[in-house]
Design an enzyme around this catalytic site. Structure first.
Site, mmCIF file in Angstrom:
data_model
loop_
_atom_site.group_PDB
_atom_site.id
_atom_site.type_symbol
_atom_site.label_atom_id
_atom_site.label_comp_id
_atom_site.label_asym_id
_atom_site.label_seq_id
_atom_site.Cartn_x
_atom_site.Cartn_y
_atom_site.Cartn_z
ATOM 1 N N ARG A 153 -1.724 15.899 -35.645
ATOM 2 C CA ARG A 153 -0.740 15.549 -36.676
ATOM 3 C C ARG A 153 -0.116 14.173 -36.439
ATOM 4 N NH1 ARG A 153 3.591 18.494 -36.678
ATOM 5 N NH2 ARG A 153 4.016 18.489 -38.918
ATOM 6 N N ILE A 154 0.249 13.878 -35.177
ATOM 7 C CA ILE A 154 0.851 12.575 -34.884
ATOM 8 C C ILE A 154 -0.201 11.477 -34.952
ATOM 9 C CG2 ILE A 154 2.047 11.205 -33.139
ATOM 10 C CD1 ILE A 154 3.332 13.811 -32.148
ATOM 11 N N SER A 232 3.243 9.435 -25.852
ATOM 12 C CA SER A 232 2.933 10.858 -25.704
ATOM 13 C C SER A 232 3.485 11.418 -24.402
ATOM 14 C CB SER A 232 1.421 11.076 -25.793
ATOM 15 O OG SER A 232 1.100 12.444 -25.715
ATOM 16 N N ARG A 233 2.761 11.256 -23.297
ATOM 17 C CA ARG A 233 3.211 11.718 -21.990
ATOM 18 C C ARG A 233 2.839 10.664 -20.941
ATOM 19 N NH1 ARG A 233 5.946 14.510 -24.447
ATOM 20 N NH2 ARG A 233 6.283 16.786 -24.338
ATOM 21 N N ASP A 257 6.822 4.482 -24.097
ATOM 22 C CA ASP A 257 8.029 5.270 -24.315
ATOM 23 C C ASP A 257 8.137 6.386 -23.284
ATOM 24 O OD1 ASP A 257 10.382 5.994 -25.853
ATOM 25 O OD2 ASP A 257 9.250 7.760 -26.506
ATOM 26 N N GLU A 262 9.075 9.648 -14.769
ATOM 27 C CA GLU A 262 10.344 9.438 -15.477
ATOM 28 C C GLU A 262 11.421 10.450 -15.127
ATOM 29 O OE1 GLU A 262 10.082 11.491 -19.797
ATOM 30 O OE2 GLU A 262 8.614 9.905 -19.473
ATOM 31 N N HIS A 294 11.797 7.459 -23.670
ATOM 32 C CA HIS A 294 11.332 8.723 -24.243
ATOM 33 C C HIS A 294 12.144 9.071 -25.500
ATOM 34 C CE1 HIS A 294 9.014 12.556 -22.946
ATOM 35 N NE2 HIS A 294 9.155 12.541 -24.268
ATOM 36 N N GLN A 295 12.179 8.133 -26.428
ATOM 37 C CA GLN A 295 12.995 8.306 -27.618
ATOM 38 C C GLN A 295 12.186 8.387 -28.902
ATOM 39 O OE1 GLN A 295 14.733 4.134 -27.022
ATOM 40 N NE2 GLN A 295 14.838 4.285 -29.260
ATOM 41 N N ALA A 296 10.863 8.408 -28.810
ATOM 42 C CA ALA A 296 10.034 8.385 -30.012
ATOM 43 C C ALA A 296 10.337 9.549 -30.943
ATOM 44 C CB ALA A 296 8.551 8.382 -29.632
#
Length: 338
Positions: A153-154, A232-233, A257, A262, A294-296
Site C-alpha cells: 500500500r505504501i 520503513s525500518r 527517517d 534508534e 521516525h516521523q513519516a
C-alpha cells in the site's frame, strides 16, 4: 477499565484520550515501554505501547507477572515484540495492520526532494543571509528511474507520486502489485534495481530476510549519484556500510527517517548529551544526508486511524473477538511460532 498508554507524544495525546473517552479511563505516559518502565504497568490488565517499545521476553514476563493480559501496539511493525514469548505467557498482542499509506509515501518524497535539491543546506545558509547557489544544484526527476523496494500500500502510493513526476518505474517485491504494473512499473531482480535506479525508496517490513537488505554489495551496485530513501525500518540498511560508501564520495543524497539503532535516541531530546553512537554521529556529518526522527507516519490522519484501531483492538479483546489486528491470542500462537 483503566488502560495504561506508554510513549504518548504530545500531539497524539488529545486524539488518544478523545477516542477512549466514554469507553475507558486512560492514563497516558510519555515514557516508553521497556525493561525499566514495565513495572509501572503492575495492576493494569491492558496496556498500549508505541512503535519503539522494547517488548522482549523479559519485559513481557514482567508485564504478565504484574497482571497485564493484553498489549495493543500503536504501529504496524511488530519486529520489536517477542511473539513466541507472548504466546507462552498467554498474552494477547494487538497491532495496527494498516493506516494511511499516503502519510509515509508523501514523507518519503519530502526526503527525496529535500536531499535532491539541497533544501536543508539552503535553509541553513539563508538563515545567515548567505544566498549563494554553490553546491545546491539538483537534478530533474522527470525521465529518471525510481526503484521501489516493496510495492504494498505504501509502495504503491510512492509509485503513484513517482508516476506523476514522469519517472520510469522499477519494482521489487515477493508479490507483484497489478496497480503498479498498470502505472508502467517493471518488476526486476534486486540487483538490477539497485544498478539502474536513480532514486531508491524502501517500503518493506523488517524481518530476518530483509535485515540489511541494503548492504555493502547493494550499495556497491548503486549508481554513484543515486539517492537512497528509507522511511520503513532502520534495520533494512547496513548503516556502517552506508557510511563507508558516503566516505568514498558516492551517492548524491540519502534521506533516513529511521535508523537501525534508534531505540533510546529517537523521540528523545539528546541535544545536551554526548552522542555515544559513533556511526550515527559520522552519518550526520555528511552534507548530503538528511536524518529525521521516525516521523513519516505522524500526520493527524494516520495517527487518528492508528488510535481508532487501538480502541477497536481493546474492544475486541474485551469481547473475546479475534481480528486481523490481533497477532497473538490465548490458545492461538503466531505464525512464527508454529
Amino acid at each position: 477499565m483503566e488502560i495504561l498508554a506508554f510513549g504518548v507524544q504530545a500531539d497524539e495525546r488529545p486524539l488518544l484520550e478523545r477516542a477512549f473517552a466514554g469507553r475507558h479511563q486512560l492514563r497516558s505516559l510519555d515514557v516508553f515501554l521497556n525493561r525499566d518502565t514495565a513495572p509501572i504497568a503492575r495492576g493494569y490488565e491492558i496496556v498500549t505501547s508505541s512503535v519503539n517499545a522494547a517488548l522482549n521476553a523479559d519485559v513481557l514476563q514482567t508485564l504478565a507477572a504484574g497482571g497485564t493480559k493484553m498489549i495493543s501496539q500503536r504501529s504496524t511493525g511488530h519486529n520489536n515484540i517477542d511473539l513466541e514469548a507472548a504466546a507462552d505467557l498467554g498474552l494477547t498482542i494487538g497491532r495496527v495492520s494498516s493506516y494511511s499509506p499516503y502519510a509515509v509515501a508523501e514523507f518519503a518524497w519530502a526526503l527525496a526532494l529535500a536531499v535532491d535539491r539541497g533544501i536543508v543546506r539552503a535553509v541553513g545558509r539563508t538563515r545567515t543571509f548567505d544566498f549563494r547557489l554553490d553546491g545546491l544544484m539538483g537534478r530533474d526527476l522527470h525521465g529518471r528511474t525510481a526503484g521501489v523496494i516493496g510495492t504494498g500500500r505504501i509502495g504503491e502510493a510512492f509509485t503513484r507520486i513517482a508516476h506523476g513526476f514522469g519517472m520510469n518505474l522499477l519494482g521489487w517485491d515477493l508479490v507483484e502489485n497489478p496497480a503498479c504494473r498498470d502505472l508502467g512499473m517493471r518488476y526486476v531482480d534486486r540487483r538490477r534495481l539497485f544498478a539502474e535506479a536513480d532514486l531508491i525508496s524502501l517500503h518493506v517490513p523488517l524481518v530476518a530476510d530483509t535485515r540489511h537488505l541494503v548492504d555493502a554489495d547493494a550499495l556497491a551496485a548503486m549508481k554513484d549519484d543515486a539517492v537512497l530513501i528509507n522511511s520503513s525500518r532502520g534495520g533494512l540498511v547496513d548503516t556502517a556500510a552506508l557510511v563507508e560508501t558516503l566516505k568514498d564520495g558516492r551517492l548524491s543524497g540519502v534521506g533516513l527517517d529511521v535508523y537501525e539503532e534508534e531505540a533510546g535516541l529517537f523521540f528523545f531530546d539528546r541535544s545536551l548529551e554526548v552522542v555515544r553512537d559513533d556511526t550515527l554521529a559520522r552519518l550526520m556529518t555528511f552534507g548530503n544526508v538528511l536524518v529525521t526522527s521516525h516521523q513519516a507516519y505522524f500526520t493527524a490522519d494516520a495517527v487518528g486511524q492508528i488510535v481508532d484501531a487501538t480502541v477497536a483492538n481493546v474492544e475486541d479483546y474485551l469481547a473475546g473477538r479475534t481480528g486481523e489486528n490481533l497477532l497473538v491470542t490465548p490458545g492461538q500462537r503466531p505464525a512464527t511460532a508454529r
